[in-house]
Design a protein around this motif. Structure first.
Motif, mmCIF file in Angstrom:
data_model
loop_
_atom_site.group_PDB
_atom_site.id
_atom_site.type_symbol
_atom_site.label_atom_id
_atom_site.label_comp_id
_atom_site.label_asym_id
_atom_site.label_seq_id
_atom_site.Cartn_x
_atom_site.Cartn_y
_atom_site.Cartn_z
ATOM 1 N N GLN A 22 0.612 -1.274 -0.081
ATOM 2 C CA GLN A 22 -0.144 -0.095 0.061
ATOM 3 C C GLN A 22 0.943 1.218 0.046
ATOM 4 O O GLN A 22 0.562 2.048 -0.795
ATOM 5 C CB GLN A 22 -0.818 0.032 1.247
ATOM 6 N N LEU A 23 1.895 1.345 0.997
ATOM 7 C CA LEU A 23 2.844 2.506 0.865
ATOM 8 C C LEU A 23 3.420 2.644 -0.372
ATOM 9 O O LEU A 23 3.651 3.769 -0.604
ATOM 10 C CB LEU A 23 3.679 2.302 2.177
ATOM 11 N N ASP A 24 3.925 1.619 -0.851
ATOM 12 C CA ASP A 24 4.717 1.747 -2.119
ATOM 13 C C ASP A 24 3.798 2.055 -3.328
ATOM 14 O O ASP A 24 4.063 3.237 -4.159
ATOM 15 C CB ASP A 24 5.280 0.464 -2.580
ATOM 16 N N GLN A 25 2.655 1.568 -3.227
ATOM 17 C CA GLN A 25 1.388 2.192 -4.340
ATOM 18 C C GLN A 25 1.360 3.781 -4.361
ATOM 19 O O GLN A 25 0.835 4.208 -5.191
ATOM 20 C CB GLN A 25 0.379 1.539 -4.052
ATOM 21 N N HIS A 26 1.244 4.224 -3.047
ATOM 22 C CA HIS A 26 1.156 5.564 -2.771
ATOM 23 C C HIS A 26 2.424 6.500 -2.741
ATOM 24 O O HIS A 26 2.206 7.665 -2.320
ATOM 25 C CB HIS A 26 0.205 5.753 -1.425
ATOM 26 N N GLY A 27 3.313 6.118 -3.072
ATOM 27 C CA GLY A 27 4.420 6.812 -3.619
ATOM 28 C C GLY A 27 5.389 7.004 -2.292
ATOM 29 O O GLY A 27 6.567 7.705 -2.483
ATOM 30 N N PHE A 28 5.340 6.424 -1.288
ATOM 31 C CA PHE A 28 6.085 6.256 -0.103
ATOM 32 C C PHE A 28 7.510 5.482 -0.302
ATOM 33 O O PHE A 28 7.414 4.674 -1.251
ATOM 34 C CB PHE A 28 5.543 5.915 1.061
ATOM 35 N N ARG A 29 8.704 5.766 0.107
ATOM 36 C CA ARG A 29 9.825 5.268 -0.066
ATOM 37 C C ARG A 29 10.111 4.453 1.278
ATOM 38 O O ARG A 29 9.922 4.547 2.288
ATOM 39 C CB ARG A 29 10.953 6.376 -0.198
ATOM 40 N N ASP A 30 10.744 3.334 0.950
ATOM 41 C CA ASP A 30 11.563 2.486 2.160
ATOM 42 C C ASP A 30 10.619 1.792 3.045
ATOM 43 O O ASP A 30 10.597 1.974 4.203
ATOM 44 C CB ASP A 30 12.770 3.185 2.628
ATOM 45 N N PRO A 31 9.481 1.497 2.376
ATOM 46 C CA PRO A 31 8.484 0.997 3.457
ATOM 47 C C PRO A 31 8.860 -0.257 4.338
ATOM 48 O O PRO A 31 9.489 -1.129 3.632
ATOM 49 C CB PRO A 31 7.273 0.701 2.491
ATOM 50 N N LEU A 32 8.617 -0.166 5.386
ATOM 51 C CA LEU A 32 9.107 -1.314 6.083
ATOM 52 C C LEU A 32 7.898 -1.485 7.496
ATOM 53 O O LEU A 32 7.238 -0.804 8.031
ATOM 54 C CB LEU A 32 10.342 -1.173 7.055
ATOM 55 N N ALA A 33 7.565 -3.075 7.381
ATOM 56 C CA ALA A 33 6.430 -3.194 8.338
ATOM 57 C C ALA A 33 6.851 -4.442 9.268
ATOM 58 O O ALA A 33 7.320 -5.548 8.677
ATOM 59 C CB ALA A 33 4.970 -3.541 7.634
ATOM 60 N N ILE A 34 6.818 -4.545 10.737
ATOM 61 C CA ILE A 34 7.557 -5.717 11.319
ATOM 62 C C ILE A 34 6.609 -5.816 12.647
ATOM 63 O O ILE A 34 5.674 -4.978 12.911
ATOM 64 C CB ILE A 34 8.881 -5.214 11.821
ATOM 65 N N GLU A 35 6.418 -7.166 13.000
ATOM 66 C CA GLU A 35 5.686 -7.209 14.240
ATOM 67 C C GLU A 35 6.614 -7.295 15.097
ATOM 68 O O GLU A 35 7.665 -8.208 15.212
ATOM 69 C CB GLU A 35 4.903 -8.546 14.043
ATOM 70 N N ILE A 36 6.305 -6.501 16.405
ATOM 71 C CA ILE A 36 7.113 -6.322 17.473
ATOM 72 C C ILE A 36 6.694 -7.521 18.484
ATOM 73 O O ILE A 36 5.246 -7.472 18.697
ATOM 74 C CB ILE A 36 6.979 -4.932 18.364
ATOM 75 N N PRO A 37 7.600 -8.631 18.883
ATOM 76 C CA PRO A 37 6.750 -9.821 19.744
ATOM 77 C C PRO A 37 6.236 -9.213 21.040
ATOM 78 O O PRO A 37 6.815 -8.019 21.622
ATOM 79 C CB PRO A 37 7.672 -10.721 19.944
ATOM 80 N N ALA A 38 5.126 -9.627 21.434
ATOM 81 C CA ALA A 38 4.643 -9.315 22.866
ATOM 82 C C ALA A 38 5.853 -9.707 23.904
ATOM 83 O O ALA A 38 6.361 -10.572 23.672
ATOM 84 C CB ALA A 38 3.288 -9.967 22.959
ATOM 85 N N PRO A 39 5.507 -9.178 25.044
ATOM 86 C CA PRO A 39 6.483 -9.394 26.095
ATOM 87 C C PRO A 39 6.177 -10.794 26.784
ATOM 88 O O PRO A 39 4.967 -11.208 26.344
ATOM 89 C CB PRO A 39 6.232 -8.267 27.177
ATOM 90 N N GLU A 40 6.917 -11.568 27.494
ATOM 91 C CA GLU A 40 6.665 -12.746 28.183
ATOM 92 C C GLU A 40 5.424 -12.811 28.802
ATOM 93 O O GLU A 40 5.049 -11.756 29.532
ATOM 94 C CB GLU A 40 7.971 -12.966 29.016
ATOM 95 N N GLY A 41 4.558 -13.688 28.713
ATOM 96 C CA GLY A 41 3.448 -13.678 29.058
ATOM 97 C C GLY A 41 2.156 -13.378 28.618
ATOM 98 O O GLY A 41 1.124 -13.423 28.753
ATOM 99 N N TRP A 42 2.534 -12.653 27.314
ATOM 100 C CA TRP A 42 1.270 -12.122 26.324
ATOM 101 C C TRP A 42 1.519 -12.851 24.980
ATOM 102 O O TRP A 42 2.501 -13.240 24.666
ATOM 103 C CB TRP A 42 1.304 -10.653 26.188
ATOM 104 N N THR A 43 0.232 -12.789 24.389
ATOM 105 C CA THR A 43 0.451 -13.356 23.062
ATOM 106 C C THR A 43 0.528 -12.419 21.686
ATOM 107 O O THR A 43 0.946 -12.842 20.598
ATOM 108 C CB THR A 43 -0.522 -14.403 23.105
ATOM 109 N N THR A 44 -0.349 -11.584 21.928
ATOM 110 C CA THR A 44 -0.565 -10.393 20.897
ATOM 111 C C THR A 44 0.556 -9.520 20.758
ATOM 112 O O THR A 44 0.874 -8.741 21.637
ATOM 113 C CB THR A 44 -1.825 -9.741 21.053
ATOM 114 N N GLY A 45 1.159 -9.510 19.693
ATOM 115 C CA GLY A 45 2.279 -8.549 19.312
ATOM 116 C C GLY A 45 1.723 -7.288 18.816
ATOM 117 O O GLY A 45 0.417 -6.796 18.864
ATOM 118 N N THR A 46 2.552 -6.611 18.187
ATOM 119 C CA THR A 46 2.218 -5.059 17.647
ATOM 120 C C THR A 46 2.748 -4.711 16.398
ATOM 121 O O THR A 46 4.145 -5.214 16.252
ATOM 122 C CB THR A 46 2.601 -3.985 18.836
#
Length: 228
Positions: free
Chosen positions: A192-216
């Motif tokens: 999506q970002l590339d399509q709209h003309g943004f440069r160097d798009p990057l998307a990562i999932e930050i793991p949840a801390p210990e004891g949790w399951t849903t990252g960011t």
């Protein structure tokens, strides 16, 4: 903005437990947090902005991240549709030099302003709850050449992509309020970002801390460079 949208986010604000702590684990009175967990993940360095840069937050809530940017010397401009959220932000952070708060819908503000920002960001905020076909061009237009867009949100549930519904329950009404959100995989956001003309798009999932399951999910890209 619509009355329903404002009511929904006011209701969410009233239901949200507690507020930001007075200090974080390091004893700091202001700090930046991209995730839904305290003292977790990267900080304001993701924005890559130099001191005194103008920075815009879309969906600033009670203003904790924005206050940190003002404290370290930025011109920190925040938007939110909820007066309840903004009242809380002004009560805690209203005396900070460089902090500016507006009750505005993000697309409306960006279509009106002539200012250009070094960074635009959203933490579980307006970028998540606005159609990217409208949001991404609007953000690109208010960023200076080479400026940074960064946003975080919950990763999508597998198989549930695109426009989804978030339900906000009302204490005195069995019918929940509904707001739309846009859930995409990291790969889809990069496309999506590339399509709209943004440069160097990057998307990562930050793991949840210990004891949790849903990252960011954390997404970052740069506006096109200016003319050579």
């Amino acid at each position: 903005m619509t009355d329903t949208t404002t009511t929904a986010w006011d209701t969410y604000a009233r239901k949200k437990p507690g507020g930001r702590r007075l200090t974080n684990a390091k004893g700091e009175t202001t700090w930046f947090n991209w995730t839904q967990y305290p003292d977790h993940g990267p900080g304001a360095e993701v924005l890559g902005a130099e001191r005194s840069s103008p920075i815009l937050e879309l969906g600033c809530g009670t203003g904790g991240n924005l206050a940190h940017l003002a404290t370290i010397g930025h011109r920190a401009v925040g938007l939110d549709v909820s007066p309840v959220q903004l009242d809380a932000a002004r009560e805690r952070w209203g005396e900070l030099t460089g902090l500016e708060l507006h009750q505005r819908e993000a697309l409306d503000f960006m279509s009106d302003t002539e200012e250009r920002f070094d960074a635009v960001f959203s933490v579980f905020g307006a970028v998540w709850f606005t159609d990217p076909e409208q949001m991404l061009p609007a953000v690109r237009d208010v960023l200076r050449p080479g400026g940074v867009l960064a946003f975080s949100q919950r990763p999508p549930v597998e198989g549930c992509y695109g426009c989804q519904a978030s339900y906000i329950n009302q204490a005195d009404d069995p019918n929940p309020l509904v707001v739309k959100r846009w859930d995409y995989t990291a790969e889809k956001w990069v496309a999506q970002l590339d399509q709209h003309g943004f440069r160097d798009p990057l998307a990562i999932e930050i793991p949840a801390p210990e004891g949790w399951t849903t990252g960011t999910l954390l997404v970052r890209a740069m506006a096109p460079a200016g003319p050579s």
